[in-house]
Every structure is written in structure tokens, then in C-alpha cells.
Write a protein that holds these residues in place. Sequence first.
Motif, PDB file in Angstrom:
ATOM      1  N   ILE A   1       0.849  -1.185   0.000  1.00  0.00           N
ATOM      2  CA  ILE A   1       0.000   0.000   0.000  1.00  0.00           C
ATOM      3  C   ILE A   1       0.886   1.235   0.000  1.00  0.00           C
ATOM      4  O   ILE A   1       1.782   1.370   0.838  1.00  0.00           O
ATOM      5  N   GLY A   2       0.631   2.126  -0.954  1.00  0.00           N
ATOM      6  CA  GLY A   2       1.403   3.345  -1.065  1.00  0.00           C
ATOM      7  C   GLY A   2       0.570   4.578  -0.787  1.00  0.00           C
ATOM      8  O   GLY A   2       0.012   4.732   0.292  1.00  0.00           O
TER       9      GLY A   2
ATOM     10  N   ASP B   1       3.730   1.573   2.817  1.00  0.00           N
ATOM     11  CA  ASP B   1       4.701   2.647   2.646  1.00  0.00           C
ATOM     12  C   ASP B   1       3.933   3.962   2.793  1.00  0.00           C
ATOM     13  O   ASP B   1       3.210   4.355   1.875  1.00  0.00           O
ATOM     14  N   PRO B   2       4.042   4.653   3.924  1.00  0.00           N
ATOM     15  CA  PRO B   2       3.211   5.836   4.179  1.00  0.00           C
ATOM     16  C   PRO B   2       3.698   7.052   3.396  1.00  0.00           C
ATOM     17  O   PRO B   2       4.409   7.917   3.917  1.00  0.00           O
ATOM     18  N   VAL B   3       3.325   7.117   2.130  1.00  0.00           N
ATOM     19  CA  VAL B   3       3.815   8.164   1.236  1.00  0.00           C
ATOM     20  C   VAL B   3       3.231   9.515   1.647  1.00  0.00           C
ATOM     21  O   VAL B   3       2.035   9.757   1.491  1.00  0.00           O
ATOM     22  N   MET B   4       4.080  10.376   2.164  1.00  0.00           N
ATOM     23  CA  MET B   4       3.633  11.712   2.581  1.00  0.00           C
ATOM     24  C   MET B   4       4.113  12.805   1.644  1.00  0.00           C
ATOM     25  O   MET B   4       3.444  13.826   1.476  1.00  0.00           O
TER      26      MET B   4
ATOM     27  N   LEU C   1       3.868  -4.773   8.069  1.00  0.00           N
ATOM     28  CA  LEU C   1       5.099  -3.969   8.087  1.00  0.00           C
ATOM     29  C   LEU C   1       4.767  -2.577   7.582  1.00  0.00           C
ATOM     30  O   LEU C   1       4.025  -2.421   6.613  1.00  0.00           O
ATOM     31  N   ILE C   2       5.328  -1.559   8.237  1.00  0.00           N
ATOM     32  CA  ILE C   2       5.249  -0.190   7.743  1.00  0.00           C
ATOM     33  C   ILE C   2       6.665   0.292   7.483  1.00  0.00           C
ATOM     34  O   ILE C   2       7.585  -0.013   8.254  1.00  0.00           O
ATOM     35  N   THR C   3       6.875   1.054   6.392  1.00  0.00           N
ATOM     36  CA  THR C   3       8.232   1.396   5.953  1.00  0.00           C
ATOM     37  C   THR C   3       8.433   2.905   5.795  1.00  0.00           C
ATOM     38  O   THR C   3       8.716   3.391   4.696  1.00  0.00           O
ATOM     39  N   PRO C   4       8.317   3.688   6.855  1.00  0.00           N
ATOM     40  CA  PRO C   4       8.513   5.133   6.708  1.00  0.00           C
ATOM     41  C   PRO C   4       9.982   5.505   6.554  1.00  0.00           C
ATOM     42  O   PRO C   4      10.880   4.840   7.085  1.00  0.00           O
ATOM     43  N   ASN C   5      10.232   6.591   5.806  1.00  0.00           N
ATOM     44  CA  ASN C   5      11.560   7.185   5.856  1.00  0.00           C
ATOM     45  C   ASN C   5      11.639   8.062   7.100  1.00  0.00           C
ATOM     46  O   ASN C   5      10.674   8.138   7.878  1.00  0.00           O
TER      47      ASN C   5
END
Length: 277
Positions: free
Chosen positions: A76-77, A103-106, A133-137
Motif C-alpha cells: 500500500i502506497g 509505505d506511508p507516502v507523505m 510492516l510499515i516502511t517510513p523514511n
Amino acid sequence: MKKVLTIAGSDCSGGAGIQADLKTFSAHGVFGMSVVTSVVAENTSRVIDYEDVSPELIEKQILSIYEDIGTDSVKIGMLSGEVTMRAVVKGLKEFKPSNVVIDPVMYAKNGCALMDPKSIDTLINEVLPLADLITPNIPEAEHIAGMKIENLEDMKKAALKIKEMGPGAVLIKGGHAEVVTDVLYDGMEFTLYEGKRINTKNTHGTGCTLSSSIAANLALGHSMKNSVGRAKNYIQNVIENALEIGKGNGPTNHFYALYKGGLEYVEELLTGNLTDS
């Protein structure tokens, strides 16, 4: 063949979003499918505009996948706001897929906002608990955890805070730091993934690509730790061989290893046994 779904925004320039996701899935030998949440008018230099798909159509796209094909994992983006988030949450709760990578695209690579800041509470309270899984920068992790991240210990503290919000595991990406170290916390222990900084501006879509690679590897049956490690090897290769396309941040080269030596070559690359001459 394993089946992987991306639920994300469309990047018309082909470097990020569902276009990057589908390329990544194909490079891993899995069957890719997509649910479009937003249509983004962007290129390597800027985001011009975007328009959200209606929640009804998002729900129908998800239904289309699960009444027929099903999934082995889901990436999920871009979820631009509360309405979009809740449409996706409804589908996840109804069909209960396994191996959900968010992937929490902000922000776009140029800093343009792709998520309404007012929707962060919905992301935390309704979306994150459904993630394996969550993959924030680092900037995204700072927003979610509500803290400043300046070093590796801060990354670990932020991972602990985000894990308490409900996801199965948290991967904080260190690409915005001086030392390129990603931190995975699975609720039991930390795993660090070190990488070398590559001197290139062509990194458009790297977050999308990494999370999609993780989702593909989970679908293929690898553990969370190994899926992240394999995805790190993949992203390193596609950035090292990034493409000089466009006037801004060009795209990565998703098919470099596949074109060079086929899926067997890709497998060697992902397992880290490849020395590329």
C-alpha cells in the motif's frame, strides 16, 4: 505464480507509484495487480497536480481482485486523505489479506505533499494496525512518532513508538541520514541493515520500489527479516544502475539484473551472493 497487489497512486512518468510497483513485481517473478487510489500528474522534477479516485471505485477495484484472483501479499502506497484511507481499510478488513506492507507516502521526492496532514490520525488509528510492516523514511517516521530523529538511537526509539500503534513490524529507512542504515523492529528485536550511499540524484520512486520488493519477497515465502534484506540488495542494485531520464530526479533501473541475466541472476543478487563486474 505468486500474486502481489499494489494499492497506490499512479505516476504518469513511470518512476514511482503503481508503475514502479508493477515493474518491481515483474523483476521478482511475481504477478502484479493494482488498485489506483489517485492519479498523479508528475515528472522527475515536480508534482503538477493529483486527483483522487472515488472511494466507491477504490472499493470496487479491491472487490474485483478478491472475488477472482486473490493475493499472496499487498503493498500500500499513496493514500492522500481520510476518505481514501477508509475505503482501503474497508477492503482490508473484509478480505483480510496476509503480508500487508504499507509505505506511508507523505511527500514526493521534490517535497510536494501527497498526504493531507489532517489525515495523520486516521493513518495511525485505522491504517497502521492492519499492516504487517510499515516502511517510513525518517521525515515520515518523525510525523508518525511525533519526535525528532537525529541519529540511530532516535530511529530505534521512533520504531518502538510506531510499533505500539499496531503494525506487526516497523522498518525506518535511513536514506535521509549520513549513514545509510535501515532499522527493522519486529516487536522482539532490532535488525540493522547497512548500505553504502550512492552518489546519484536519480532516486525517484526508491521508497515505492523498496516496499514493493519486500512485498514480493514475502509473497515468495521469505521471512520478514530476509525479505527486507533481499529488498535492500535489490534497491542497492537498481539505484547503482539508475537511469538518466528527465531533468530532475530520474528513475531507478528496475529491470537491470533481470535483463542482464534473468531470474536466476536476480536470485543471486537478492541473496547477496553476486559480485557484479
